[in-house]
Scaffold this motif. Structure first.
Motif, short mmCIF file in Angstrom:
data_model
loop_
_atom_site.label_atom_id
_atom_site.label_comp_id
_atom_site.label_asym_id
_atom_site.label_seq_id
_atom_site.Cartn_x
_atom_site.Cartn_y
_atom_site.Cartn_z
N LEU A 68 0.83 -1.21 0.00
CA LEU A 68 0.00 0.00 0.00
C LEU A 68 0.87 1.26 0.00
O LEU A 68 0.57 2.21 -0.72
N VAL B 125 -6.59 -1.83 6.17
CA VAL B 125 -7.19 -1.07 5.08
C VAL B 125 -8.23 -0.08 5.58
O VAL B 125 -8.44 0.99 4.99
N VAL C 278 -8.36 3.02 -0.84
CA VAL C 278 -7.74 1.70 -0.79
C VAL C 278 -8.84 0.66 -0.56
O VAL C 278 -9.70 0.84 0.29
#
Length: 252
Positions: free
Chosen positions: A34, A64, A70
């Motif tokens: 990420l 997340v 995301v």
């Protein structure tokens, strides 16, 4: 239109499971992906827990959560029953509320997913599952072959997306087969049919740095889920560089 890159962490988990303990950490590597620019994370927990474990799902969902833009995608066989500490796909989805749940018709004895749904046989089984997932507010994607008739049946089920199984394309690309262009045309047609039916299109399975650019010449691919090849590339490129390389293709 750019394509979202969701990194599948199964192979990180497979490596971890070859020893006791938590090394390499699936959670830590998800965070690296990420931070390197991945648009989301994908996991495919199976009842035999050969790679992703339920604990990974819960930890990654927490990672997340709250990160704008995301997405978390949980894949799996909705018909597989609970087994031991594996609570079943729907329980994991209910507990973690991922952005997307990709339903896949795999079985415990398959090495990996290798075909899409045949909705002429499984529609009635899927209907109550789809209703349940929609009540949870989860977007649903069905793992499908590039078959227009089957895609129209998927649309009739009320799902939001399909994920086109790209294994056959990747295999013939590797072989240098002249059928590759025919494959791409089938995927292009399948995508057009899906879009006409109001479905968005994801893609995944054995996509890599070599075959992905040609595939993404097909318009309107919303997301690709890539794990095996990206993990292998990370062995010699480093994980951050591998994510960046795939993201460049997806954004081009």
């Amino acid at each position: 239109m750019s394509t979202a890159l969701s990194v599948n962490l199964n192979k990180i988990a497979l490596l971890r499971n070859s020893r006791e303990g938590d090394f390499p950490s699936v959670l830590a590597h998800g965070k690296i992906c990420l931070d390197a620019g991945a648009d989301g994370l994908t996991v495919h927990p199976r009842p035999d827990q050969r790679h992703i474990r339920p604990s990974d799902v819960y930890q990654l969902a927490e990672l997340v959560a709250g990160q704008e833009g995301v997405e978390f995608n949980i894949e799996g066989n909705p018909f597989a029953p609970a087994k031991g500490s594996y609570p079943g796909l729907l329980k994991l989805v209910e507990d973690t509320r991922p952005h997307q749940c990709t339903l896949v018709p795999d079985s415990n004895d398959q090495l990996t997913s290798d075909h899409g749904f045949d909705l002429t046989n499984s529609t009635e089984q899927l209907q109550p599952i789809i209703r349940q997932l929609h009540k949870l507010g989860v977007r649903i994607s069905l793992f499908m072959d590039p078959d227009p008739e089957q895609i129209r049946l998927a649309s009739a089920l009320g799902v939001e997306r399909i994920e086109l199984y790209t294994g056959p394309y990747a295999e013939r690309f590797l072989q240098g087969s002249q059928q590759t262009q025919d494959d791409l045309e089938r995927y292009r047609l399948a995508t057009e049919v899906a879009n006409q039916c109001g479905l968005e299109v994801n893609a995944g399975h054995d996509l890599n740095l070599q075959n992905l650019p040609a595939f993404l010449a097909i318009p309107n691919i919303a997301e690709v889920s890539i794990g095996h090849a990206l993990t292998v590339d990370a062995l010699h490129m480093g994980l951050v560089n591998a994510v960046a390389a795939y993201r460049r293709i997806c954004q081009s």
